[in-house]
Design a protein around this motif. Structure first.
Motif, short mmCIF file in Angstrom:
data_model
loop_
_atom_site.label_atom_id
_atom_site.label_comp_id
_atom_site.label_asym_id
_atom_site.label_seq_id
_atom_site.Cartn_x
_atom_site.Cartn_y
_atom_site.Cartn_z
N ASP A 202 35.20 37.38 50.60
CA ASP A 202 34.83 37.56 49.19
C ASP A 202 33.53 36.81 48.91
OD1 ASP A 202 34.75 37.99 46.48
OD2 ASP A 202 36.40 36.64 46.00
N GLY A 205 32.91 35.83 45.24
CA GLY A 205 33.72 34.71 44.79
C GLY A 205 33.17 33.39 45.30
N TRP A 243 34.76 32.70 34.89
CA TRP A 243 34.48 34.03 35.44
C TRP A 243 35.08 34.15 36.84
CZ3 TRP A 243 28.83 36.03 36.64
CH2 TRP A 243 28.91 37.37 37.07
N ARG A 247 37.98 36.73 37.89
CA ARG A 247 37.65 37.68 38.96
C ARG A 247 38.72 37.65 40.05
NH1 ARG A 247 34.71 37.84 43.74
NH2 ARG A 247 33.33 39.65 44.01
N ALA A 250 41.67 39.60 38.76
CA ALA A 250 41.39 41.03 38.71
C ALA A 250 41.42 41.65 40.11
CB ALA A 250 40.03 41.26 38.05
N LYS A 251 40.87 40.95 41.09
CA LYS A 251 40.86 41.48 42.46
C LYS A 251 42.28 41.54 43.02
CE LYS A 251 37.52 40.35 45.35
NZ LYS A 251 36.66 41.53 45.46
N ALA A 258 40.57 38.35 47.64
CA ALA A 258 39.85 37.37 46.83
C ALA A 258 39.60 36.12 47.65
CB ALA A 258 40.66 37.04 45.57
#
Length: 467
Positions: A202, A205, A243, A247, A250-251, A258
């Motif tokens: 990721d 990330g 954020w 994120r 959401a992933k 992630a």
């Protein structure tokens, strides 16, 4: 291989692991006693040296999680070796730095990147190789203790080398130790699992997590220059980290890989344990920088004189570390961490009161000894609490996150306490010293509160990392 041979092999493997944690912790504190020497040689200021130290610690913290992920793709032993080589190049560049810019590239950037590559495999390989719960707990204890000893002896060893030879020789010492670790790990360390180049990563990330941490610490460093800049950087850092967490969730909902599992942040015991880890390293590195800078800039001590003062911290930490296993058999890990924070807070109070009551250098000794004793008794329990909070499927990720949080605490120690001290040096040094040590005491109080809410009984020792 029979049981006896296997135990001997594991003991040999533990040597380069513990040395690796030692030298990385040593690197974070040994420059504290070189402040005057580096400032004069490279035509910089105390703030410039502080910035170099803080960037090194911050780079470690920001890249530790991606470093943990990298081990799966290229292999843990290969990642360890690559990290050692990058570190050695950085230390060599630092030894011959003509100016502060090159020193930052070598020490802060390359050594920081090398540390972020070599420390995660140390903890992951320890989890993989030491499959017996008792032996694994002892291995983590030895590694953590040597890390604390490295941070505590950094001023003494660095001060001795700086005074007898040069501050540059202290970096050559690091090169020699790192090359020794590389040789020992090549001979004695094996990776029980093959690398998986297809394992998903990721990158987005990794960038967000690193950027968020950089912005937060940069905001703290800007505190004495521009209040609005400080506020802007802190808000921006908080926004980027938010954020990052959104994120990750959401992933996971979308079934995509992630950087970290959100489960790591939902475990109350682990969260509290990592808060205690961060507070411990903030206190250790904050105290090291504040006392070192105060002794050199305001009292005119040279590197070796400053380092000798810190033998008190080393003695206290060694004494409690050696007794840590005996303590652990009699008391719960929560109790050890609680008592450790109580002792370290008492140590900061002694540093504040005795130093102002007497001009003698001996006034520093009781407080530094008590702080070292308190820290030595709780470094290992905090690591065990965090590692034991998860099963084998998350051991790789929690190892990286735990090391990142610890190094963030180290960076904050230099940033928060160091910024307070540097802002007042030359104008009101006594007040600046008191405020800086007060900030360290507040960190101890926060750690104490976090330890209070830990469960009475710790979970079993960490399980093996995933294949």
């Amino acid at each position: 291989m029979d049981a006896t041979d296997n135990k001997a092999a594991l003991r040999r493997a533990l040597i380069p692991f513990a040395l690796a944690q030692f030298i990385c912790s040593f690197a974070g504190s040994n420059m504290n006693v070189m402040i005057n020497d580096i400032s004069e040689d490279l035509d910089t200021t105390v703030a410039g040296v502080q910035l170099t130290i803080t960037i090194f610690l911050l780079v470690m913290a920001a890249l530790m999680i991606p470093g943990g992920k990298l081990t799966d793709r290229i292999g843990r032993k290969r990642c360890l070796t690559a990290g050692l080589l990058v570190y050695a190049v950085g230390a060599l560049l630092s030894a011959f730095a003509p100016g502060i810019g090159v020193l930052i590239i070598g020490n802060s950037i390359l050594e920081g990147v090398g540390t972020a590559m070599l420390i995660p495999p140390v903890y992951i390989l320890t989890t993989l190789l030491f499959t017996d719960l008792t032996s694994r707990a002892k291995a983590f204890g030895a590694i953590s203790a040597l890390g604390g000893i490295g941070a505590a002896t950094g001023p003494l060893i660095g001060g001795f080398i700086t005074t007898v030879i040069s501050w540059r020789a202290a970096f050559l010492f690091q090169v020699a130790v790192v090359l020794l670790i590389a040789v020992l790990s090549r001979r004695w360390v094996h990776d029980p699992l093959p690398p998986d180049p297809s394992k998903p990563t990721d990158p987005g990330g990794a960038v967000l997590s690193a950027l968020g941490l950089v912005l937060v610490v940069s905001g703290i460093l800007a505190a004495d220059d521009n209040g609005w800049l400080m506020l802007g950087l802190l808000v921006a850092g908080a926004a980027v980290l938010t954020w990052f967490f959104l994120r990750v969730r959401a992933k996971e909902r979308a079934g995509r890989p992630a950087l970290l599992s959100s489960a790591l942040f939902r475990n109350r015991t682990s969260n509290l344990g990592m808060l205690t880890q961060s507070a411990q390293w903030l206190m250790l590195m904050g105290t090291s920088f504040v006392v070192s800078a105060y002794l050199q800039v305001e009292r005119g001590y040279n590197a070796i004189e400053t380092g000798v003062v810190f033998t008190a911290t080393t003695a206290g930490l060694l004494l409690s570390s050696l007794a840590a296993e005996r303590f652990a058999k009699r008391r719960a890990q929560r109790t050890l961490i609680l008592v450790g924070f109580l002792i370290t807070v008492v140590g900061t109070v002694l540093l504040l009161t005795l130093v102002f009551a007497s001009d003698s250098v001996w006034a520093f000794i009781p407080g530094l000894f008590v702080i070292g004793f308190g820290l030595g008794g709780m470094l290992t329990p905090s690591v065990n609490v965090v590692q034991s909070a998860f099963g084998e499927e998350l051991q790789g990720e929690i190892s990286g996150l735990s090391r990142s949080v610890s190094n963030l605490g180290s960076a904050l120690g230099g940033a928060v306490a160091g910024t307070i001290l540097v802002a007042g040096l030359g104008t009101q040094p006594g007040t600046a010293y008191a405020l800086a040590m007060g900030a360290v005491a507040v960190a101890g109080a926060i750690g104490l509160v976090a330890a209070w809410f830990l469960p009475d009984r710790a979970a079993p020792a960490a399980a093996p990392a995933p294949s």
